[in-house]
Write an enzyme that holds these catalytic residues in place. Structure first.
Site, PDB file in Angstrom:
ATOM      1  N   ALA A 160       6.705  -6.437  14.555  1.00 25.77           N
ATOM      2  CA  ALA A 160       5.877  -5.304  14.974  1.00 25.77           C
ATOM      3  C   ALA A 160       5.983  -5.102  16.488  1.00 25.77           C
ATOM      4  O   ALA A 160       5.958  -3.968  16.982  1.00 25.77           O
ATOM      5  CB  ALA A 160       4.424  -5.536  14.558  1.00 25.77           C
ATOM      6  N   PHE A 180       0.839  -1.201   0.000  1.00 26.37           N
ATOM      7  CA  PHE A 180       0.000   0.000   0.000  1.00 26.37           C
ATOM      8  C   PHE A 180       0.883   1.263   0.000  1.00 26.37           C
ATOM      9  O   PHE A 180       0.390   2.371  -0.157  1.00 26.37           O
ATOM     10  CB  PHE A 180      -0.919  -0.021   1.235  1.00 26.37           C
ATOM     11  CG  PHE A 180      -2.042   0.978   1.191  1.00 26.37           C
ATOM     12  CD1 PHE A 180      -3.021   0.925   0.198  1.00 26.37           C
ATOM     13  CD2 PHE A 180      -2.142   1.984   2.152  1.00 26.37           C
ATOM     14  CE1 PHE A 180      -4.065   1.857   0.158  1.00 26.37           C
ATOM     15  CE2 PHE A 180      -3.186   2.912   2.122  1.00 26.37           C
ATOM     16  CZ  PHE A 180      -4.152   2.853   1.123  1.00 26.37           C
ATOM     17  N   LYS A 197      14.523  -6.768   5.771  1.00 28.78           N
ATOM     18  CA  LYS A 197      14.717  -5.753   6.825  1.00 28.78           C
ATOM     19  C   LYS A 197      15.968  -5.965   7.686  1.00 28.78           C
ATOM     20  O   LYS A 197      16.496  -5.014   8.245  1.00 28.78           O
ATOM     21  CB  LYS A 197      13.492  -5.721   7.746  1.00 28.78           C
ATOM     22  CG  LYS A 197      12.266  -5.097   7.122  1.00 28.78           C
ATOM     23  CD  LYS A 197      11.139  -5.077   8.145  1.00 28.78           C
ATOM     24  CE  LYS A 197       9.965  -4.274   7.652  1.00 28.78           C
ATOM     25  NZ  LYS A 197       8.998  -4.010   8.720  1.00 28.78           N
ATOM     26  N   THR A 239       0.473  -9.152  17.964  1.00 28.25           N
ATOM     27  CA  THR A 239       0.354 -10.541  17.493  1.00 28.25           C
ATOM     28  C   THR A 239      -0.523 -10.549  16.238  1.00 28.25           C
ATOM     29  O   THR A 239      -1.203  -9.567  15.939  1.00 28.25           O
ATOM     30  CB  THR A 239      -0.286 -11.483  18.543  1.00 28.25           C
ATOM     31  OG1 THR A 239      -1.692 -11.207  18.601  1.00 28.25           O
ATOM     32  CG2 THR A 239       0.334 -11.323  19.909  1.00 28.25           C
ATOM     33  N   ASN A 299       4.184 -12.968  25.426  1.00 24.45           N
ATOM     34  CA  ASN A 299       4.261 -13.674  24.140  1.00 24.45           C
ATOM     35  C   ASN A 299       3.973 -15.153  24.342  1.00 24.45           C
ATOM     36  O   ASN A 299       4.262 -15.723  25.399  1.00 24.45           O
ATOM     37  CB  ASN A 299       5.640 -13.487  23.502  1.00 24.45           C
ATOM     38  CG  ASN A 299       5.615 -13.791  22.012  1.00 24.45           C
ATOM     39  OD1 ASN A 299       4.714 -13.330  21.303  1.00 24.45           O
ATOM     40  ND2 ASN A 299       6.568 -14.566  21.530  1.00 24.45           N
TER      41      ASN A 299
END
Ligand code: ATR
Length: 295
Positions: free
Chosen positions: A140, A26, A76, A202, A160
């Site tokens: 993230a 996007f 990345k 998540t 987590n």
């Protein structure tokens, strides 16, 4: 026809996102909208780069004078070896999503951190001195965690499913920041004393997990004193987590503004100029309308 001749000239700079796959990105919509709004002479495209071509692609882009590149999955981390410098937040996270052209080579940044910070601030919420419950410890999650520490949270609790990943992230952050940081297993979040804000990083609520929430107990929000819930997911627009939190009286925000504001932050770096909050919000409103009608 005349529009394209007006827009793309010999002077026009090209910016791009590289990734694999990347054609669904996007980012071209966001940056080309920004180019239109600001009148800056650039276009933004998406280029698929296979992992074994990354080095050649980045070196070639530098030789072509490409002033800025966004980097997405799977590059990345690997791209960090090709850069002349990396700013602190990206170094802490260990991932870069934005490259800026300099005389010495490309410098790497991570604008996801800035993006999620802008998203929450523009919603009128401050993380300073708050207790933050972060759900998830992936890419993230790392960005949300650094943002919470950067913004001066009082305490960060990282939950987590794979608790070892939460512990690793907590240890890494503790080496750079002073706030109190704890790691817990996702299955133990009912045991925390309380939290002011929840950040979900998540993928629970997205794709195959649509309709699920990482917090199953609907009483959690009131019991723990939750004021604000951010979900990095924006498909669906309102996840089960945000629905439950909103019904319990908390303020909520989905991840679309993070997507837009990480792009704003990239342009601020590329063009050395801040975008006003008013401008950021206008852009976000325009793009969210476009996204909901077309994507
Ligand atoms: P991203 O880059 O989008 O953050 P990621 O790095 O793959 O994606 O991270 C996904 C996160 O969602 C992880 O924290 C993952 O937990 P694990 O580290 O235990 O895998 C979390 N996640 C995914 N599915 C989950 C589930 N069903 N329940 C709980 N957590 C889940």
């Amino acid at each position: 026809m005349s529009d394209i001749f007006d827009k793309v000239k010999g002077t026009t700079d090209v910016f791009t996102v590289i990734g694999c796959p990347v054609k669904h990105s996007f980012s071209p919509v966001i940056h080309n909208t920004m180019s239109e709004i600001t009148g800056r002479d650039f276009i933004y495209t998406a280029m698929e780069v296979q992992p074994d071509c990354l080095q050649g692609a980045v070196k070639g882009a530098y030789c072509l004078g490409i002033k800025g590149i966004n980097v997405t999955v799977p590059h990345k981390v690997a791209v960090m070896d090709i850069l002349c410098d990396i700013e602190k937040r990206a170094r802490v996270i260990g991932a870069v999503n934005t490259l800026k052209y300099t005389d010495d080579g490309y410098v790497g940044y991570n604008t996801d951190v800035i993006g999620v910070g802008y998203a929450i601030k523009n919603k009128g919420y401050s993380i300073k001195d708050k207790t933050v419950l972060l759900l998830g410890a992936g890419g993230a999650g790392n960005a949300c965690a650094v943002m919470a520490c950067d913004e001066g949270c009082k305490k960060l609790i990282i939950a987590n499913r794979t608790v070892e990943k939460a512990k690793r992230l907590a240890r890494n952050l503790a080496a750079h920041y002073d706030c109190s940081i704890e790691a817990v297993a996702m299955s133990d979040i009912s045991e925390i004393d309380g939290c002011d804000i929840i950040l979900n990083s998540t993928t629970v609520g997205f794709g195959d997990q649509k309709g699920s929430s990482p917090i199953e107990d609907k009483n959690f929000y009131k019991e723990k004193g939750v004021e604000f819930v951010f979900d990095a997911i924006y498909t669906p627009w309102e996840t089960q987590l945000l629905k439950d939190a909103s019904e319990a009286g908390a303020e909520t925000l989905n991840g679309f503004s993070m997507l837009v504001y990480q792009a704003v932050a990239a342009e601020e770096i590329w063009f050395d100029e801040k975008y006003s909050r008013d401008m950021q919000e206008k852009l976000c409103k325009k793009l969210s309308k476009y996204y909901r009608e077309n994507c």
